[in-house]
Design a protein around this motif. Structure first.
Motif, PDB file in Angstrom:
ATOM      1  N   PHE A 217     -10.945  -1.141   0.940  1.00 33.02           N
ATOM      2  CA  PHE A 217     -10.183  -0.738   0.776  1.00 33.02           C
ATOM      3  C   PHE A 217      -9.769   0.373  -0.731  1.00 33.02           C
TER       4      PHE A 217
ATOM      5  N   VAL B  76     -15.037  -6.001   4.308  1.00 34.95           N
ATOM      6  CA  VAL B  76     -13.255  -5.625   3.536  1.00 34.95           C
ATOM      7  C   VAL B  76     -13.550  -3.940   2.652  1.00 34.95           C
TER       8      VAL B  76
ATOM      9  N   LEU C   1      -2.393  -5.962   0.834  1.00 32.26           N
ATOM     10  CA  LEU C   1      -2.447  -5.083   0.839  1.00 32.26           C
ATOM     11  C   LEU C   1      -3.635  -4.912   2.055  1.00 32.26           C
TER      12      LEU C   1
ATOM     13  N   THR D 178      -7.994  -6.392  -6.939  1.00 36.40           N
ATOM     14  CA  THR D 178      -7.429  -5.689  -5.236  1.00 36.40           C
ATOM     15  C   THR D 178      -8.094  -7.037  -4.243  1.00 36.40           C
TER      16      THR D 178
ATOM     17  N   VAL E 186      -5.809  -8.891  -1.214  1.00 36.74           N
ATOM     18  CA  VAL E 186      -5.769  -8.552   0.491  1.00 36.74           C
ATOM     19  C   VAL E 186      -6.469 -10.489   1.163  1.00 36.74           C
TER      20      VAL E 186
ATOM     21  N   THR F  12     -13.152 -13.153   4.414  1.00 38.26           N
ATOM     22  CA  THR F  12     -13.004 -11.353   4.503  1.00 38.26           C
ATOM     23  C   THR F  12     -14.457 -11.472   4.857  1.00 38.26           C
TER      24      THR F  12
ATOM     25  N   PRO G 137      -7.135  -4.235   4.574  1.00 41.33           N
ATOM     26  CA  PRO G 137      -7.817  -3.968   4.205  1.00 41.33           C
ATOM     27  C   PRO G 137      -8.233  -2.224   5.308  1.00 41.33           C
TER      28      PRO G 137
ATOM     29  N   GLU H 237       0.822  -0.643  -0.044  1.00 45.28           N
ATOM     30  CA  GLU H 237      -0.488  -0.228   0.758  1.00 45.28           C
ATOM     31  C   GLU H 237       1.039   1.675  -0.482  1.00 45.28           C
TER      32      GLU H 237
END
Length: 679
Positions: free
Chosen positions: A410, A408, A454, A445, A449, A405, A456, A172
């Motif tokens: 982002f 989430v 990445l 993306t 995650v 998840t 969140p 990130e």
């Protein structure tokens, strides 16, 4: 051209020489490149300070430069650094000692008496002079040996610190331009520490030699030191001007040559051959080359004339200063205020010191330039540390059976809106989970995650174990997360290495196992291709090298698939794994993914080939960062007017036929090999 925006007050008002050097862009450059062709790199910001570098600025920066080199060398190899410093100090002492011996020899030779007696009395001083020369040679050799030992170590240590730091940065953070520019700029200084050490040795040698000469001259007569300074300062000023002029010339030459090299490169590139000939692009490029070359020649002539003027002025002032000083020296000698031997020693010392001065200025100029780049590297290491992935965390459950998840979201740095918005998905082992949606819907993306690349902005990512125990991604040991994941990105790296290395690098932290390499290649359908190459697994899978071969896009995709299989990670994330494959190879590739699920792996499949998602165990449909539908293929096709139904129907309609149902295995839930613990 549009000037580069200054990065500091130092570059806000460039000198007239620099301003003049930025004019005169050829019409060809304007037409093809819109102006001067310059790299959009952070090191460009150093061009302003370097063109403004003055004698006083250099002198003020010298202690900092030498201090940084000494600190880096001491951290790397203190014994070698001590040897270099001792050798340089020793050479300074022997230089002064030699100058005293020269004065003694001249005193004996200019004394009254028979020549034979004067020569005999001068023998001890000549012996001292010879010993000083030998000592200087030995110390120089010792300095060279110690520098040769220290320089590569310094470069290795600085480079390792930099690359270790930047490869541990949160993904990130690399998406933030202000961070990425600092990290990118740091790579240009990784070899500057070595250059600074070498230049510092040269600078130290000259400075110590000049200091020794100054001490000896001051001890012989108080008027000799001002003479040395009076001659040295004009020469130093001229050398600084010349160094700056040389830098400007080199800077503009690089800009023009870069543009010329850029357009000429197309003339020999195979992929451009058609347009070069059919579209007459070659004619345009060649005519532009001639125009740009003439512009370069004119620029070089202009700079050469300016350089000659600078040299003339600097040389004139230095000549006047020398004339005045030698006039004073002649007056002192003629009036008896200075012994003839001391006058001869002064002439030797002044000529030696002024000759060294030009070398000193050039080396300090280079040293200052390298300092800017090394400072960038140090800044990059600092920024990387501030944005590093944590080195520790909670261990994952053993075994991990599911990644989940919950809500989430982002947002990429600088983006207008979030790429993911409240996304909740389940990725169980032993299943194929498909992510579908239009371009930009957030699929890639989401895979980042799930892979732990990445974190969140909102929501949680849970790694769930067999007994229901779970660890959230932010608290988890990220290194363990990465060891649990295998990636096959749409733009996966094509390493300019051997075919074997391109597979085995899928588990770069483990020794290569060629049996596993061959097995992974066989499962990916690329074994026969690689072993059929003239050099087999030792073939460089990139044209332009010895043993180099050119692979097609589909062959590369199979090789990438073999890399992912070689990793043997329990969670596999594959993004468009068949985009370059022919229909039969595509079917084989999807069969392979389903076989991995049968073996207990979790497979996350991102694809626009909806014929493959028909057989996925669960499908998540994303739209503008949200999960708008999910279920099996049959369930989603019952949603009249649904997004998935519309995409599938549109894709099937291109063929005018209903898709067959027996080209791929059925969902895992329909087969005996289903892992019930993952449900």
């Amino acid at each position: 051209m549009t000037p580069v925006e200054p990065d500091s007050d130092e570059t806000a008002n460039p000198p007239k020489d620099a301003a003049a050097a930025t004019t005169g862009i050829s019409d060809a450059e304007r037409e093809l490149y819109g102006g001067r062709l310059r790299y959009d790199q952070s090191y460009v910001r150093h061009e302003g300070p370097l063109t403004r570098l003055g004698f006083g600025h250099m002198a003020a920066a010298l202690p900092r430069m030498v201090g940084m080199v000494l600190r880096t060398g001491w951290e790397t190899d203190p014994r070698a650094l001590a040897g270099v410093v001792a050798a340089q100090l020793g050479q300074g002492v022997t230089a002064g000692w030699g100058l005293v011996a020269v004065n003694s020899v001249l005193t004996q030779l200019f004394a009254d008496g028979p020549t034979a007696d004067k020569l005999r009395e001068a023998l001890p001083s000549l012996a001292v002079l010879a010993v000083a020369a030998v000592a200087t040679a030995l110390l120089s050799a010792w300095s060279t040996a110690m520098s040769g030992r220290l320089e590569p170590q310094v470069e290795r240590v600085v480079s390792a610190r930099y690359y270790t730091a930047v490869t541990g940065v949160e993904v990130e953070a690399t998406e933030r331009p202000e961070v990425q520019r600092v990290l990118e700029a740091g790579k240009f200084g990784t070899d500057s520490a070595r250059s600074m050490l070498r230049l510092s040795v040269g600078v130290g040698n000259v400075v110590i030699g000049m200091a020794a000469a100054a001490v000896v001259l001051a001890s012989l007569h108080w008027a000799l030191l001002p003479m040395l300074l009076a001659i040295a300062l004009p020469k130093g000023w001229g050398a600084v001007r010349s160094a700056r002029r040389d830098y400007l010339s080199r800077l503009n030459w690089v800009d023009h040559r870069r543009a010329i090299a850029s357009l000429l490169a197309y003339l020999t590139r195979p992929h451009a051959a058609g347009e070069i000939r059919v579209h007459a692009a070659g004619t345009k490029l060649l005519s532009s080359y001639e125009e740009m070359s003439r512009q370069t020649e004119a620029e070089q002539r202009r700079l050469a004339r300016a350089q000659a003027s600078t040299d003339l002025v600097a040389g004139g002032f230095a000549g006047l200063a020398s004339l005045a000083c030698y006039g004073v020296l002649w007056w002192l000698l003629s009036t008896g205020g200075l012994p003839l031997a001391v006058g001869g020693t002064a002439v030797i010392a002044i000529r030696t010191s002024t000759a060294r001065l030009t070398s000193l200025v050039q080396q300090v100029n280079r040293l200052y330039e390298e300092l800017l780049f090394l400072t960038d590297t140090e800044d990059a290491i600092k920024v990387a540390g501030e944005n590093a992935i944590p080195a520790s965390g909670r261990p994952l459950p053993s075994p991990v059976l599911e990644v989940r998840t919950e809500g989430v979201s982002f947002t990429y740095p600088g983006a207008d809106g979030p790429s993911l918005k409240g996304v909740s998905v389940r990725v169980p082992r032993g299943k194929v989970t498909a992510l579908v949606g239009a371009n930009g819907s957030g699929k890639t993306t989401l895979t980042k995650v799930l892979a732990g690349l990445l974190l969140p902005s909102e929501g949680d990512v849970w790694w769930v174990g067999e007994a229901g125990d779970r660890v959230e991604l932010r608290e988890a040991d990220r290194a363990q997360v990465f060891r649990t994941v295998g990636l096959l990105a749409q733009d996966f790296p094509r390493w300019e290495m051997t075919a074997a290395a391109n597979v085995a690098i899928g588990a770069g932290d483990r020794p290569r196992d060629m049996d596993r390499v061959r097995k992974a290649a066989e499962e990916a359908g690329v074994l026969d291709l690689i072993e059929g190459l003239p050099h087999g697994w030792d073939s460089i899978v990139f044209k332009g090298y010895e043993r180099g071969v050119q692979l097609s896009g589909g062959q590369w995709q199979r090789l990438g698939s073999a890399r992912t299989r070689y990793r043997q990670a329990p969670f596999l994330l594959v993004d468009e794994p068949t985009s370059a494959l022919d229909p039969h190879a595509e079917i084989d590739s999807f069969r392979g993914l389903w076989s991995l699920a049968e073996e207990g792996h979790a497979v996350v499949l991102v694809t626009h080939r909806l014929a493959a998602t028909m057989r996925a165990d669960h499908i998540y449909v994303l739209d503008q960062g949200r999960v708008v539908e999910d279920g099996t293929h049959d369930e989603l096709m019952t949603h009249t007017g649904g997004l998935y139904q519309g995409m599938f129907t549109a894709q099937a309609a291109q063929y005018g036929l209903a898709p067959t149902t027996d080209t791929l295995p059925g969902p895992r839930s329909m087969q005996p090999s289903d892992h019930k613990t993952a449900s």
